[in-house]
Design an enzyme around this catalytic site. Structure first.
Site, short mmCIF file in Angstrom:
data_model
loop_
_atom_site.label_atom_id
_atom_site.label_comp_id
_atom_site.label_asym_id
_atom_site.label_seq_id
_atom_site.Cartn_x
_atom_site.Cartn_y
_atom_site.Cartn_z
N CYS A 6 0.85 -1.17 -0.04
CA CYS A 6 -0.13 -0.09 -0.11
C CYS A 6 0.77 1.07 -0.11
O CYS A 6 0.75 2.41 -0.65
CB CYS A 6 -0.94 0.19 1.45
SG CYS A 6 -1.94 -1.49 1.40
N ASP A 421 31.94 22.15 20.52
CA ASP A 421 32.19 23.45 20.71
C ASP A 421 32.37 23.99 22.09
O ASP A 421 31.88 23.37 22.81
CB ASP A 421 31.26 24.29 20.08
CG ASP A 421 31.32 25.88 20.08
OD1 ASP A 421 32.37 26.49 19.63
OD2 ASP A 421 30.45 26.55 20.63
#
Length: 745
Positions: A6, A421
């Site tokens: 489907c 960072d």
């Protein structure tokens, strides 16, 4: 939709619409995400889906969510009604079909027994099983093949054969034997598959509970302040940017906005995980769905509806649930040809059993054909990926981890290096007063009070932490009589008639103060990565103040957790090497893995260099200058509270800004991908083994005289009723397997 076939049909229908670049359909959520090359009307897309034999509507806004929830509830009620009818009528059919020769049922003539079964089986197959019959007709009309076609062919074949055997037995009589009827097979198949769908629908509704809990955080109504100064209660959808809203104690904040007047404490734990309430006053931002604890306040609505933080989180999760892992795309390709191959196998099984099987050959061939059609339904294949994605991403949202899609899951699998960072990610992102070192004979409070008074008018970023530090210790700075900033060196001021200098050693010497005695302490603090400046009053050194951008709580523990998981942890920053190394050491990152003095534009190149060395990299950041590096890395992880552009460039977002979420995100991503792979493996194994067994491939080995001989009386064949039970259980088992992710800790 009911199976992987489907999904393929709907995707192909949408992809064929002019202007559609790509369509991705999710079986579990029953949603399609369509990427366009140019504007396309939603009605055109809906018509394409309807032309493929399905129905579609635009999934947008609270009304669509409510309609979807109502539709799912109605679906479950309908399945329950059909199952009850099939079970109640099917029980006497099974009794007559299997025990009709036993007392007291043997008193009923066999033709009458068959007629009773026909009367009872007709509503089971034609009403309770109508979705399968209708689906079969739809599939044939659209020249397609899906699980409804398999189930419809199987049940109708058994039912129609039995109906002919009941109404016109002479047409099927052979060798003096009365034809056997298989109404029980048709009825039990319908009942078991309906039960499987009902259990599957309930399990699938549980997979989306996390999403519903997020949506339920929204308050249904808000109190809007009118131009006349009165308040009116309005639906949340009626709130617009710029509206002034009244938030009372105990209310949920309706939308994102800014406090205009009043003060209160806001409990943000449901959304951000912060354990302590946050004070909010005029000018402070507040977030929708958080809880106002104490005072009342008025706020201006700024981000409403789809623009609010909560709905952005919901959108990110929905996008993730609508995507497809690479491993699932292989399953889609298989599903596209699966059903036609199964029908071919069923026809081959019928021919072989009819030509070479034992008597009664027609009945045996019929049973094997029906068993193949029923057991082969690719429901489990279609549910394997989306259910795991739904539960995994939903659980992640509950834990404050937003996974943007299957690509992030697959990227997380092979990550070997995590690059953090520094500023705003590992650290708080703003300097704070960390040490106060008074000179001999000077009290720490006096040193801090003098420095804070001098810095009170300063606009330099390093002045505010001194003032905050003094106030935190109960010292309210006095207004200086005079003030001057000395660029690059510090400030000078007159406080209470006394000349004060705060800054570098050179500045103090210019003001007649020699800080030489404090040099050992200055060197020690600078070795720790602190920003240090001296304080003097009327030419006398009072001491040193040290500032630092401190590590976030839990940063060291998160890095330790990643290290124990076998990952290399690096840090990247624009800071000088001394400060960077000091911060890294506090976090537990070796100096050899510190990338310092990297300009904003150079972060992406450093990530690329690690990748060129054969590393698979995850980048963790929060700022605009981190976005290129986040996009360059195999996996970008954005810290919540950072910029929108960083979140857009990342594969995973940590809503709560807690670095403990990094190892959690990686573990959850890997665990979700593991469950997807396990689901697909067992779905493939189920069909690979089930289809040949249903076709009777083991019969030559298991029957008497075969190489193995009869095993526990089993002749190596599979009755269609057992095939239908196996098919139903396969779908439920895949969904249940995915639900294991709900218990992820």
């Amino acid at each position: 939709m009911h199976c992987a076939s489907c999904v393929t049909r709907v995707e192909q229908a949408l992809a064929a619409v002019p202007g559609v670049r790509e369509a991705s359909v999710n079986l579990a959520t029953e949603r399609a995400r369509v990427r366009l090359d140019r504007p396309v009307a939603p009605e055109s897309l809906a018509r394409a889906v309807e032309a493929a034999g399905y129905q579609a509507r635009l999934a947008e806004g609270a009304a669509a969510d409510a309609a979807e929830a109502a539709g799912r509830a109605a679906e479950q009620r309908g399945l329950m009604r059909r199952f009850v009818v099939a079970a109640v009528l099917g029980l006497p059919i099974v009794l007559l079909g299997n025990f009709g020769m036993w007392p007291p049922l043997d008193r009923i003539p066999m033709p009458l027994q068959n007629a009773i079964q026909l009367v009872l089986a007709a509503p089971v197959v034609l009403w309770a099983g109508w979705p399968f019959v209708r689906g079969s007709v739809n599939a044939v009309c659209h020249r397609a093949a899906d699980m409804n076609l398999l189930i419809g062919l199987g049940t109708l074949t058994a039912f129609l054969y039995s109906a002919v055997a009941t109404l016109a037995p002479g047409r099927l009589r052979g060798a003096g034997q009365e034809p056997h009827v298989y109404f029980d097979t048709a009825a039990v198949i319908v009942a078991l598959i309906l039960l499987g769908r009902l259990l599957e629908a309930r399990a699938r509704s549980r997979t989306s509970q996390a999403m519903r809990r997020l949506l339920d955080l929204r308050p249904p109504r808000a109190h809007r302040v009118t131009a006349a100064g009165t308040t009116e209660e309005v639906a949340l959808d009626e709130v617009h940017p710029g509206d002034v809203l009244l938030v009372r104690p105990g209310d949920k904040v309706p939308v994102d906005g800014v406090v205009l007047e009043g003060r209160s404490s806001i409990d943000r734990s449901l959304l951000t995980g912060e354990s302590m309430p946050v004070e909010a006053g005029p000018g402070d931002a507040v977030t929708g769905a958080t809880v106002n604890q104490s005072g009342a306040f008025r706020m201006r609505a700024e981000r409403v509806g789809a623009d609010s933080m909560l709905m952005q989180i919901v959108r990110l999760v929905q996008e993730a649930q609508g995507g497809k892992a690479q491993v699932a795309r292989f399953a889609d390709r298989v599903a596209a040809v699966f059903v036609p191959v199964v029908i071919a196998i069923a026809i081959a099984a019928f021919v072989l059993w009819f030509d070479f099987g034992p008597a009664p050959r027609l009945a045996q061939a019929l049973l094997k054909t029906v068993a193949v059609l029923i057991i082969a339904c690719p429901c489990a294949l279609g549910l394997a990926t989306p259910t795991a994605l739904m539960v995994g991403t939903g659980r992640g949202a509950e834990l404050g981890v937003l996974i943007r899609g299957p690509e992030a899951l697959e990227s997380a699998r092979d990550i070997g290096v995590v690059v953090f960072d520094k500023t705003g990610t590992l650290t708080r992102g703003r300097p704070e007063l960390t040490e106060i070192v008074p000179a001999a004979g000077v009290e720490a409070d006096r040193l801090l009070a003098v420095a804070a008074a001098a810095e009170l008018r300063s606009e330099h970023p390093l002045g505010a932490p001194v003032v905050r530090g003094a106030r935190a210790r109960g010292l309210e700075p006095v207004e200086p009589d005079d003030f001057a900033a000395v660029p690059g060196r510090g400030v000078i001021a007159v406080v209470g008639g006394r000349a004060v200098a705060v800054g570098t050693a050179a500045l103090l010497r210019e003001q007649g103060a020699d800080p030489g005695a404090l040099e050992p302490e200055r060197a020690r603090l600078e070795a720790l990565g602190r920003t240090v400046f001296a304080v003097a009053e009327n030419g006398t050194p009072l001491g040193l103040l040290a500032l630092a951008d401190e590590l976030k709580p839990g940063a060291a523990a998160a890095i330790d957790s990643l290290g124990r998981a076998g990952l290399e942890v690096w840090m990247i920053t624009g800071d000088n090497a001394r400060t960077a190394t000091a911060v890294a050491a506090a976090a537990g990152i070796p100096a050899a893995r510190v990338l310092s003095e990297v300009l904003p534009g150079g972060k992406r190149e450093r990530i690329a260099a690690l990748q060129a060395a054969g590393r698979r990299v995850a980048m963790v950041g929060d700022g605009i200058n981190d976005a290129p590096a986040l996009a360059q890395a195999e996996l970008g992880i954005a810290i919540g509270g950072g910029t929108d552009i960083a979140m857009e460039a990342s594969g995973i977002t940590l809503v709560r800004g807690d670095l403990a979420g990094v190892p959690v995100a990686l573990r959850l991503a890997r665990r979700t991908l593991d469950v997807i792979r396990q689901n697909l493996f067992w779905a493939f194994v189920y069909n690979t083994l089930g289809i040949p067994i249903a076709a009777g491939a083991l019969y030559p080995l298991m029957r008497a005289g075969g190489p193995i001989g009869p095993l526990w009386g089993w002749e190596g064949t599979l009755h269609p009723m057992l095939a239908s039970l196996a098919m139903a259980l396969s779908s439920v088992s895949v969904v249940t397997s995915s639900l294991r992710l709900r218990s992820f800790r």
